[in-house]
Design a protein around this motif. Structure first.
Motif, PDB file in Angstrom:
ATOM      1  N   THR A  91       0.846  -1.193   0.000  1.00  0.00           N
ATOM      2  CA  THR A  91       0.000   0.000   0.000  1.00  0.00           C
ATOM      3  C   THR A  91       0.884   1.247   0.000  1.00  0.00           C
ATOM      4  O   THR A  91       1.572   1.536   0.978  1.00  0.00           O
ATOM      5  N   THR A  92       0.866   1.975  -1.113  1.00  0.00           N
ATOM      6  CA  THR A  92       1.713   3.163  -1.242  1.00  0.00           C
ATOM      7  C   THR A  92       0.897   4.405  -1.551  1.00  0.00           C
ATOM      8  O   THR A  92       1.442   5.415  -1.983  1.00  0.00           O
ATOM      9  N   THR A  93      -0.412   4.343  -1.350  1.00  0.00           N
ATOM     10  CA  THR A  93      -1.260   5.514  -1.516  1.00  0.00           C
ATOM     11  C   THR A  93      -2.225   5.591  -0.347  1.00  0.00           C
ATOM     12  O   THR A  93      -2.616   4.581   0.231  1.00  0.00           O
ATOM     13  N   ASN A  94      -2.591   6.819   0.004  1.00  0.00           N
ATOM     14  CA  ASN A  94      -3.603   7.023   1.035  1.00  0.00           C
ATOM     15  C   ASN A  94      -4.220   8.402   0.848  1.00  0.00           C
ATOM     16  O   ASN A  94      -3.522   9.355   0.533  1.00  0.00           O
ATOM     17  N   ASP A  95      -5.534   8.460   1.037  1.00  0.00           N
ATOM     18  CA  ASP A  95      -6.205   9.741   0.990  1.00  0.00           C
ATOM     19  C   ASP A  95      -6.534  10.190   2.412  1.00  0.00           C
ATOM     20  O   ASP A  95      -5.836  11.006   2.992  1.00  0.00           O
ATOM     21  N   ASP A  96      -7.538   9.602   3.019  1.00  0.00           N
ATOM     22  CA  ASP A  96      -7.900   9.964   4.391  1.00  0.00           C
ATOM     23  C   ASP A  96      -7.440   8.865   5.337  1.00  0.00           C
ATOM     24  O   ASP A  96      -7.879   7.715   5.214  1.00  0.00           O
ATOM     25  N   TRP A  97      -6.553   9.193   6.260  1.00  0.00           N
ATOM     26  CA  TRP A  97      -5.942   8.175   7.107  1.00  0.00           C
ATOM     27  C   TRP A  97      -6.964   7.393   7.923  1.00  0.00           C
ATOM     28  O   TRP A  97      -6.788   6.192   8.158  1.00  0.00           O
TER      29      TRP A  97
END
Length: 297
Positions: A91-97
């Protein structure tokens, strides 16, 4: 120039690089305006060593309101990690933690383990963590919602006893006209030698960067001090020779600077503490600047 807060090397014949010992950079961060196009906030970083290291990486916008930035922050940053030679977690993307597949409690524990300030529950800040193998990476802050605003990118070393270490961070951003470009770093253990550069003018223009900052000024601050502990305006106007600094550039893999350019450079031996490097305009102009921090090994 030396004092209780650190040493600026001044002997061009023999630079005494601080002994490695147990010293290391345990945290790197950059704060700048994050927007679209030329204002896209990209923080490049390098992990060196022989084994994987667990990193905590965050793109903070809304929570900055808790630290004296009540407006002007990036309302909804999204974080993306690009790999350039190493291996990152799946997982190398995130929008809202808070809406990640990783639980809030797990994130909260990870933040606490590296001494990072907590994120506001339900905020639109972004975060991820996991094992990274040695290599080059970039952390990009995209706009998931809202317009341009100030964002903070943080990279924490969660397993400092492992066989890898953070050795470089760099980013470019707008300087002047109310915009600031700031890089933070934390030294733990023993004294470390760091090379810090503020690049603009013709140097960035030659790399195809439009609207570069004509005359960058570099200031280094230690947490708890109001005045800078080291300052440089033009890099060839230091007690270190052009050749000596050029050798340091080669040593860390940094691109060369023209003799007489208005870029700014400092080579410092610094004891364990929290530091920030700020790029400012040495005159009244504004433009795009690049800040780089390298650990000398």
């Amino acid at each position: 120039v030396s004092g209780a807060l650190g040493t600026l090397q001044s002997d061009p014949a023999s630079i005494a690089i601080a002994a490695t010992g147990g010293g290391r950079i345990s945290n790197l961060s950059v704060r700048a305006t994050a927007g679209m196009g030329a204002q896209t906030l990209i923080a490049g970083f390098v992990l060196a060593g022989s084994s994987s290291e667990e990193l905590v990486i965050r793109a903070v916008g809304p929570t900055l309101a808790q630290f004296g930035i009540p407006s002007g922050f990036q309302a909804d940053p999204a974080l993306k990690i690009d790999v350039g030679g190493g291996t990152a977690p799946p997982t190398t993307t995130n929008d809202d933690w808070g809406s990640s597949t990783t639980s809030v409690a797990t994130f909260t524990n990870a933040f606490a383990s590296v001494g990072a300030f907590p994120l506001v529950d339900g905020s639109k800040d972004a975060a991820l963590f996991g094992p990274f193998t040695p290599g080059n990476y970039s952390a990009t802050v995209n706009l998931a919602g809202g317009g341009p605003g100030i964002a903070l990118v943080e990279i924490y070393d969660r397993t400092p006893a492992a066989g890898a270490r953070l050795v470089n961070v760099s980013t470019r951003g707008q300087v002047g006209g109310g915009a600031n470009l700031i890089a933070g770093f934390v030294i733990t253990g023993d004294t470390r030698t760091v090379l810090i550069r503020a690049v603009g003018g013709k140097t960035l223009t030659d790399f195809g960067v439009a609207g570069s900052l004509a005359n960058p000024r570099l200031e280094i601050y230690r947490e708890g001090t109001g005045a800078p502990i080291a300052v440089n305006d033009e890099w060839t106007q230091t007690s270190l020779s052009f050749r000596t600094l050029g050798t340091m550039f080669d040593r860390v893999g940094a691109f060369g600077l023209d003799n007489g350019s208005k870029d700014a450079v400092l080579l410092l031996n610094l004891p364990p503490a929290n530091y920030s490097a700020q790029v400012k305009s040495a005159d009244t102009t504004s433009g795009v600047g690049l800040i780089e921090i390298y650990e000398i090994r």
